[in-house]
Design an enzyme around this catalytic site. Structure first.
Site, PDB file in Angstrom:
ATOM      1  N   TYR A  77       6.583   1.935  -8.265  1.00  0.00           N
ATOM      2  CA  TYR A  77       5.885   0.652  -8.194  1.00  0.00           C
ATOM      3  C   TYR A  77       5.219   0.293  -9.520  1.00  0.00           C
ATOM      4  CZ  TYR A  77       6.666   0.947  -3.159  1.00  0.00           C
ATOM      5  OH  TYR A  77       7.241   1.035  -1.915  1.00  0.00           O
ATOM      6  N   GLU A 103       0.869  -1.174   0.000  1.00  0.00           N
ATOM      7  CA  GLU A 103       0.000   0.000   0.000  1.00  0.00           C
ATOM      8  C   GLU A 103       0.904   1.222   0.000  1.00  0.00           C
ATOM      9  OE1 GLU A 103      -1.239   1.103   4.499  1.00  0.00           O
ATOM     10  OE2 GLU A 103      -2.276  -0.595   3.619  1.00  0.00           O
TER      11      GLU A 103
END
Length: 119
Positions: A87, A75
Site C-alpha cells: 500500500y 485499513e
C-alpha cells in the site's frame, strides 16, 4: 454467501487477476460519493510477491479516475508488513490507528492502521 452479498452492494467493484482459468488475486472496493474504500485485496499464497496486487491497484486507479474519486481509504493490520509495504508503494499513507482492533487468539490484539491515498 457473504461475498455475494458484498458484490451485490451499491458501488462495489471487483477486479481479478486470472491465469489458466483460475483467479490468482482479487481486489474488492466500494466507490461512493467521490471516495473509495478498499474492502479486501487477496493474492493466492503461491502467487504473492509477483506484482499482482500492485497491478490490481493500478487498474482500479484508472477506473476510479473516470469516476472522479478524490481519495481512497483502507485499513490493514499493523503486523501485516507485506500488505503495508504494498500500500505504501501505491501511494497510501498512514492517517490513523485503531488500537487493539484485530483479535489474535491468545496473542495480544493488533492495531489497525488506517491509510489514505489522494490521487
Amino acid at each position: 454467501e457473504s461475498l455475494g452479498t458484498t458484490l451485490a452492494s451499491p458501488g462495489v467493484i471487483a477486479l481479478v487477476a486470472e491465469r489458466d482459468g483460475a483467479i490468482r488475486a482479487f481486489l474488492l472496493l466500494r466507490a461512493i460519493a467521490g471516495e473509495a474504500e478498499v474492502l479486501t485485496l487477496c493474492t493466492a499464497p503461491h502467487w504473492r510477491r509477483r506484482a499482482l496486487g500492485g497491478k490490481l491497484v493500478d487498474a482500479a486507479g484508472k477506473m476510479l479516475r473516470t469516476q472522479k474519486v478524490s481519495a481512497w481509504h483502507l485499513e490493514v493490520a499493523a503486523d501485516n508488513a507485506a500488505a503495508r509495504a504494498l500500500y505504501e508503494s501505491q501511494g497510501f499513507r498512514e492517517t490513523g490507528r485503531r488500537k487493539g482492533y484485530y483479535a489474535r487468539g491468545s496473542a495480544p490484539a493488533c492495531d489497525a492502521i488506517l491509510m489514505t491515498r489522494i490521487p
